[in-house]
Design a protein around this motif. Sequence first.
Motif, mmCIF file in Angstrom:
data_model
loop_
_atom_site.group_PDB
_atom_site.id
_atom_site.type_symbol
_atom_site.label_atom_id
_atom_site.label_comp_id
_atom_site.label_asym_id
_atom_site.label_seq_id
_atom_site.Cartn_x
_atom_site.Cartn_y
_atom_site.Cartn_z
ATOM 1 N N HIS A 1 0.821 -1.210 0.000
ATOM 2 C CA HIS A 1 0.000 0.000 0.000
ATOM 3 C C HIS A 1 0.856 1.261 0.000
ATOM 4 O O HIS A 1 0.483 2.271 -0.590
ATOM 5 N N ASN A 2 1.982 1.215 0.677
ATOM 6 C CA ASN A 2 2.863 2.373 0.782
ATOM 7 C C ASN A 2 4.255 2.017 0.301
ATOM 8 O O ASN A 2 4.723 0.893 0.490
ATOM 9 N N ALA A 3 4.897 2.971 -0.331
ATOM 10 C CA ALA A 3 6.331 2.871 -0.602
ATOM 11 C C ALA A 3 7.071 3.565 0.538
ATOM 12 O O ALA A 3 6.605 4.589 1.047
ATOM 13 N N VAL A 4 8.193 3.007 0.940
ATOM 14 C CA VAL A 4 8.881 3.513 2.125
ATOM 15 C C VAL A 4 10.315 3.885 1.767
ATOM 16 O O VAL A 4 10.894 3.364 0.815
ATOM 17 N N ILE A 5 10.860 4.809 2.536
ATOM 18 C CA ILE A 5 12.259 5.201 2.420
ATOM 19 C C ILE A 5 12.940 4.923 3.754
ATOM 20 O O ILE A 5 12.483 5.400 4.797
ATOM 21 N N SER A 6 13.991 4.140 3.730
ATOM 22 C CA SER A 6 14.688 3.773 4.950
ATOM 23 C C SER A 6 16.131 3.424 4.602
ATOM 24 O O SER A 6 16.528 3.413 3.442
ATOM 25 N N VAL A 7 16.918 3.144 5.657
ATOM 26 C CA VAL A 7 18.325 2.806 5.484
ATOM 27 C C VAL A 7 18.456 1.294 5.379
ATOM 28 O O VAL A 7 17.947 0.554 6.219
ATOM 29 N N ARG A 8 19.132 0.845 4.353
ATOM 30 C CA ARG A 8 19.413 -0.575 4.170
ATOM 31 C C ARG A 8 20.869 -0.722 3.754
ATOM 32 O O ARG A 8 21.282 -0.168 2.735
ATOM 33 N N ASP A 9 21.616 -1.469 4.522
ATOM 34 C CA ASP A 9 23.066 -1.651 4.275
ATOM 35 C C ASP A 9 23.769 -0.300 4.193
ATOM 36 O O ASP A 9 24.587 -0.052 3.289
ATOM 37 N N ASN A 10 23.413 0.571 5.141
ATOM 38 C CA ASN A 10 24.018 1.909 5.240
ATOM 39 C C ASN A 10 23.763 2.764 3.997
ATOM 40 O O ASN A 10 24.539 3.671 3.690
ATOM 41 N N LYS A 11 22.695 2.477 3.295
ATOM 42 C CA LYS A 11 22.326 3.255 2.120
ATOM 43 C C LYS A 11 20.851 3.617 2.206
ATOM 44 O O LYS A 11 20.026 2.804 2.621
ATOM 45 N N MET A 12 20.531 4.854 1.812
ATOM 46 C CA MET A 12 19.130 5.256 1.757
ATOM 47 C C MET A 12 18.477 4.599 0.553
ATOM 48 O O MET A 12 18.985 4.674 -0.575
ATOM 49 N N CYS A 13 17.353 3.948 0.796
ATOM 50 C CA CYS A 13 16.687 3.195 -0.272
ATOM 51 C C CYS A 13 15.192 3.483 -0.256
ATOM 52 O O CYS A 13 14.582 3.661 0.813
ATOM 53 N N LEU A 14 14.629 3.529 -1.436
ATOM 54 C CA LEU A 14 13.183 3.555 -1.625
ATOM 55 C C LEU A 14 12.736 2.125 -1.884
ATOM 56 O O LEU A 14 13.237 1.461 -2.790
ATOM 57 N N MET A 15 11.781 1.623 -1.080
ATOM 58 C CA MET A 15 11.413 0.213 -1.152
ATOM 59 C C MET A 15 9.898 0.042 -1.162
ATOM 60 O O MET A 15 9.150 0.850 -0.604
ATOM 61 N N PHE A 16 9.482 -1.023 -1.804
ATOM 62 C CA PHE A 16 8.082 -1.454 -1.789
ATOM 63 C C PHE A 16 8.060 -2.951 -2.056
ATOM 64 O O PHE A 16 9.041 -3.533 -2.527
ATOM 65 N N ARG A 17 6.938 -3.571 -1.745
ATOM 66 C CA ARG A 17 6.804 -5.015 -1.914
ATOM 67 C C ARG A 17 5.876 -5.336 -3.082
ATOM 68 O O ARG A 17 4.955 -4.580 -3.392
ATOM 69 N N VAL A 18 6.105 -6.486 -3.691
ATOM 70 C CA VAL A 18 5.243 -6.998 -4.748
ATOM 71 C C VAL A 18 5.169 -8.511 -4.589
ATOM 72 O O VAL A 18 6.144 -9.166 -4.201
ATOM 73 N N GLY A 19 3.996 -9.063 -4.829
ATOM 74 C CA GLY A 19 3.809 -10.505 -4.693
ATOM 75 C C GLY A 19 2.715 -11.005 -5.606
ATOM 76 O O GLY A 19 1.869 -10.236 -6.087
ATOM 77 N N ASP A 20 2.739 -12.301 -5.869
ATOM 78 C CA ASP A 20 1.758 -12.965 -6.721
ATOM 79 C C ASP A 20 0.999 -13.972 -5.878
ATOM 80 O O ASP A 20 1.605 -14.802 -5.187
ATOM 81 N N LEU A 21 -0.325 -13.922 -5.927
ATOM 82 C CA LEU A 21 -1.146 -14.795 -5.099
ATOM 83 C C LEU A 21 -1.401 -16.154 -5.736
ATOM 84 O O LEU A 21 -1.827 -17.076 -5.057
ATOM 85 N N ARG A 22 -1.162 -16.301 -7.032
ATOM 86 C CA ARG A 22 -1.461 -17.548 -7.728
ATOM 87 C C ARG A 22 -0.271 -18.510 -7.673
ATOM 88 O O ARG A 22 0.882 -18.103 -7.529
ATOM 89 N N ASN A 23 -0.603 -19.802 -7.840
ATOM 90 C CA ASN A 23 0.442 -20.811 -7.913
ATOM 91 C C ASN A 23 1.074 -20.871 -9.296
ATOM 92 O O ASN A 23 2.220 -21.301 -9.435
ATOM 93 N N SER A 24 0.323 -20.483 -10.326
ATOM 94 C CA SER A 24 0.891 -20.422 -11.672
ATOM 95 C C SER A 24 1.727 -19.150 -11.777
ATOM 96 O O SER A 24 1.227 -18.045 -11.595
ATOM 97 N N HIS A 25 2.996 -19.323 -12.062
ATOM 98 C CA HIS A 25 3.931 -18.222 -11.992
ATOM 99 C C HIS A 25 3.938 -17.411 -13.285
ATOM 100 O O HIS A 25 3.442 -17.841 -14.324
ATOM 101 N N ILE A 26 4.533 -16.237 -13.189
ATOM 102 C CA ILE A 26 4.719 -15.361 -14.336
ATOM 103 C C ILE A 26 6.133 -15.571 -14.870
ATOM 104 O O ILE A 26 7.109 -15.483 -14.123
ATOM 105 N N VAL A 27 6.222 -15.878 -16.151
ATOM 106 C CA VAL A 27 7.509 -16.150 -16.781
ATOM 107 C C VAL A 27 8.098 -14.843 -17.297
ATOM 108 O O VAL A 27 7.377 -13.981 -17.818
ATOM 109 N N GLU A 28 9.403 -14.709 -17.163
ATOM 110 C CA GLU A 28 10.111 -13.520 -17.648
ATOM 111 C C GLU A 28 9.525 -12.235 -17.058
ATOM 112 O O GLU A 28 9.306 -11.246 -17.765
ATOM 113 N N ALA A 29 9.256 -12.264 -15.767
ATOM 114 C CA ALA A 29 8.704 -11.076 -15.110
ATOM 115 C C ALA A 29 9.779 -10.005 -14.979
ATOM 116 O O ALA A 29 10.911 -10.287 -14.578
#
Length: 344
Positions: free
Chosen positions: A184-212
């Motif tokens: 729902h939100n994109a976040v900005i935080s420190v990761r490995d001593n670097k400022m990063c913009l992060m968000f999550r993505v996921g697939d709910l189906r068992n059939s996967h997406i090829v060449e995503a």
Amino acid sequence: QVKKLPKHLREAQISTERTHLISDPAKKPRQRYVQKDGKCNVHHGNVQETYRYLSDLFTTLVDLRWRLSLFIFTLVYVVNWLFFGFLWWLIALIRGDLVHADEEGWTPCVENLNSFVSAFLFSIETETTIGYGYRVITEKCPEGIILLLVQAILGSIVNAMMVGCMFVKISQPKNRAETLMFSHNAVISVRDNKMCLMFRVGDLRNSHIVEASIRAKLIRSQQTKEGEFIPLNQTDINIGFDTGDDRLFLVSPLIISHEINEKSPFWEMTLAQMEKEEFEIVVILEGMVEATAPVAIMLPAHSVGYLTQALNHLSLHRQRPWHHAGVMSSPSLTARQRSIPAIQ
């Protein structure tokens, strides 16, 4: 006088010019470039050269809504049957088959064709190859044989075009993107001593997406050094294009990270500046559906937009649901200011 009003009228807000003036500008809703469901909020208006849509008729038919597609599908077949039915009736009328059909020794062009309705039914039977056997063309009618060939060829072309449009429209996996979930939100935080913009993505189906693959765009207004104002300027956000991290193996929820470095558009932005800025981050995910990968049916690019209000200085919390983020403190300095001691 205000206190005497009912409670539901005192709490109701009437949309007037005065209300817009005294309302908090931070709470004023903004129009999105891309909606949360991935639909682009852009409408083309004042299109004068509409003939260009007809130059690519197949794509125009595929892009139509289902009710219009079904209406055109039915209309094309009915008009085609009526047109050839009229030609069969016209041949019978010119030859005199409608008058001499009951006479002995008279050989008509089409047996048992004695009205326009029977000509229309014969046209349907000919083009759909039903072949009831009651109406049949005779060999002593050369004009009928020529018309039969023309109807068979044109009927095959109509079938190929209309059935092809329906097949492409049905096989488009637009609803496949409904099970692709973004945080729902994109976040900005420190990761490995670097400022990063992060968000999550996921697939709910068992059939996967090829060449995503995934990419991101920053949409905001910009003014050039020459004074030109660009209202919706698009800037690429590097989320792993140079390292190959933009190619996803989406079997479990993934955290997509953008390092805020010298090449990042957020390099010199502070927390206060981000709260004042009006921009939108558009994330685009595309690939091939696994079930239809042998025929290479592409998954439409699924987009999601993050407004400034959805961009927070937070840190991802792994114990929360994967599409949420837990609030933790984050430095308010820019990525450039944080990197100065390391550079020195």
